[in-house]
Design a protein around this motif. Structure first.
Motif, mmCIF file in Angstrom:
data_model
loop_
_atom_site.group_PDB
_atom_site.id
_atom_site.type_symbol
_atom_site.label_atom_id
_atom_site.label_comp_id
_atom_site.label_asym_id
_atom_site.label_seq_id
_atom_site.Cartn_x
_atom_site.Cartn_y
_atom_site.Cartn_z
ATOM 1 N N GLY A 74 -9.390 3.125 -8.125
ATOM 2 C CA GLY A 74 -8.296 3.075 -9.217
ATOM 3 C C GLY A 74 -8.360 4.419 -9.911
ATOM 4 O O GLY A 74 -7.588 4.508 -10.811
ATOM 5 N N LYS A 77 -4.518 7.227 -8.460
ATOM 6 C CA LYS A 77 -3.408 6.537 -8.081
ATOM 7 C C LYS A 77 -2.322 7.372 -8.263
ATOM 8 O O LYS A 77 -2.386 8.542 -8.251
ATOM 9 C CB LYS A 77 -3.084 5.417 -9.245
ATOM 10 N N SER A 151 -0.341 2.248 -8.173
ATOM 11 C CA SER A 151 0.066 3.018 -9.334
ATOM 12 C C SER A 151 -0.114 2.373 -10.535
ATOM 13 O O SER A 151 -0.372 1.049 -10.695
ATOM 14 C CB SER A 151 1.599 3.349 -9.137
ATOM 15 N N ASN A 152 -0.424 2.985 -11.915
ATOM 16 C CA ASN A 152 -0.527 2.522 -13.055
ATOM 17 C C ASN A 152 0.695 2.261 -13.628
ATOM 18 O O ASN A 152 0.702 1.683 -14.819
ATOM 19 C CB ASN A 152 -1.300 3.486 -13.881
ATOM 20 N N CYS A 153 1.600 2.559 -13.161
ATOM 21 C CA CYS A 153 3.322 2.497 -13.733
ATOM 22 C C CYS A 153 3.674 0.948 -13.209
ATOM 23 O O CYS A 153 3.841 0.682 -12.199
ATOM 24 C CB CYS A 153 3.986 3.543 -13.132
ATOM 25 N N LYS A 154 4.138 0.452 -14.440
ATOM 26 C CA LYS A 154 4.441 -1.161 -14.146
ATOM 27 C C LYS A 154 5.665 -1.276 -13.285
ATOM 28 O O LYS A 154 6.037 -2.033 -12.713
ATOM 29 C CB LYS A 154 4.764 -1.637 -15.691
ATOM 30 N N ASP A 157 5.035 -0.918 -9.808
ATOM 31 C CA ASP A 157 4.087 -2.084 -9.290
ATOM 32 C C ASP A 157 4.733 -3.060 -9.136
ATOM 33 O O ASP A 157 4.405 -4.215 -8.478
ATOM 34 C CB ASP A 157 3.025 -2.240 -10.356
#
Length: 310
Positions: A74, A77, A151-154, A157
């Protein structure tokens, strides 16, 4: 995947690197007069070394991202990876236009037209990388950044009507296939597989292919490089791989090799809900029309199979 075929691919890659390194020396030995046409050493050589250094750093992040994807740390990403590319290419741009210098470079060195040209390319690369950070598709980089769902982007995701439902558990996928009366597309893939990402980003997103996968098939993705350990009671020795199957990736690699005799990815197989092969499996297929035709062939075979059971 491992085994003789994998070793052959590694040998081919190694020989390719050796050939690339030896080629200039071979050419200059065959045509020594070309040496006289080479530009004299000077500031351009130092600039060339700096540009190559930046390129190596950019490529190094790709290998780091591969390791991160496989291990699922993680750390690298999608947006982090593209941010690193954007930063490095912008730093290269600033260097090329003379905003800063390295040691042994003179501030009064003239910047050539070619250097400005490379600077424009570096700036365009930086802007394009930054654009991809915000969940935007970057087809020119297809296959190189981590997949958009990593990705960390909601916004990237979340699952919606524009995303495929993908199963990663074999039993769950076939249970769903029987429940929904659908065929299964088994996708043998890998976290570090560039061609797998190209297929997902350029072929699966084709409207007709997407509709077929989304409405007619249960999509099962099996990652052959998944390092998650299997429970002790599920481990076994594979004669084909010539090693103990200890991870989920080993298990799917063994399945691919045993059932289809293939060690490469991507590799796709269309299977009925009762696990019967519907048509010939297929590997990397960059043409959406050809891939769609193959999917439709599988649907026709599955329909014929269901009718024969009535």
């Amino acid at each position: 995947a491992s085994g003789p075929c994998c070793k052959t691919r590694l040998i081919v890659r190694y020989n390719s690197f050796v050939f690339a390194m030896a080629l200039p020396f071979a050419l200059f030995s065959l045509f020594p007069q070309w040496m006289k046409k080479l530009p004299r050493s000077g500031g351009w050589m130092n600039t060339f070394k700096v540009v190559l250094g930046f390129v190596e750093l950019i490529l190094a992040f790709k290998y780091l991202a591969n390791a991160d994807n496989v291990k699922q740390w993680g750390l690298m990403k999608r947006e982090v990876f593209l941010a690193a590319w954007a930063f490095l290419s912008f730093a290269l741009f600033l260097y090329l236009v003379g905003v800063y210098r390295f040691a042994k470079e003179h501030a009064d060195d003239k910047i050539s037209l070619g250097r400005y040209g490379v600077a424009i390319v570096a700036l365009a690369f930086s802007i394009y990388s930054a654009y991809g950070m915000y969940c935007n598709a970057v087809p020119l980089f297809s296959g190189f950044p981590p997949p958009i769902e990593y990705s960390n982007c909601k916004q990237c995701d979340k699952e919606d009507e524009h995303s495929l439902k993908i199963y990663r558990d074999y039993c769950e996928a076939f249970a769903a296939a029987k429940r929904e009366n659908k065929a299964v597309m088994i996708d043998f893939t890998g976290w570090a597989c560039i061609n797998c990402r190209k297929m997902e980003e350029n072929v699966w997103t084709n409207p007709e292919v997407f509709k077929a996968l989304n409405e007619k098939y249960i999509l099962l993705s099996l990652y052959v490089d998944d390092r998650q350990a299997l429970p002790e009671n599920e481990r076994y020795y594979s004669k084909l791989l010539d090693k103990e199957v200890k991870t989920i990736g080993n298990k799917w690699s063994d399945l691919e090799n045993t059932c289809f005799g293939q060690p490469s990815q991507p590799y796709y197989a269309l299977v009925s809900a009762d696990e019967r092969l519907l048509n010939d499996p297929r590997g990397y297929t960059p043409d959406p029309a050809e891939y769609l035709k193959w999917l439709q062939c599988g649907l026709a075979a599955d329909k014929e199979l269901l009718e024969s059971k009535k």
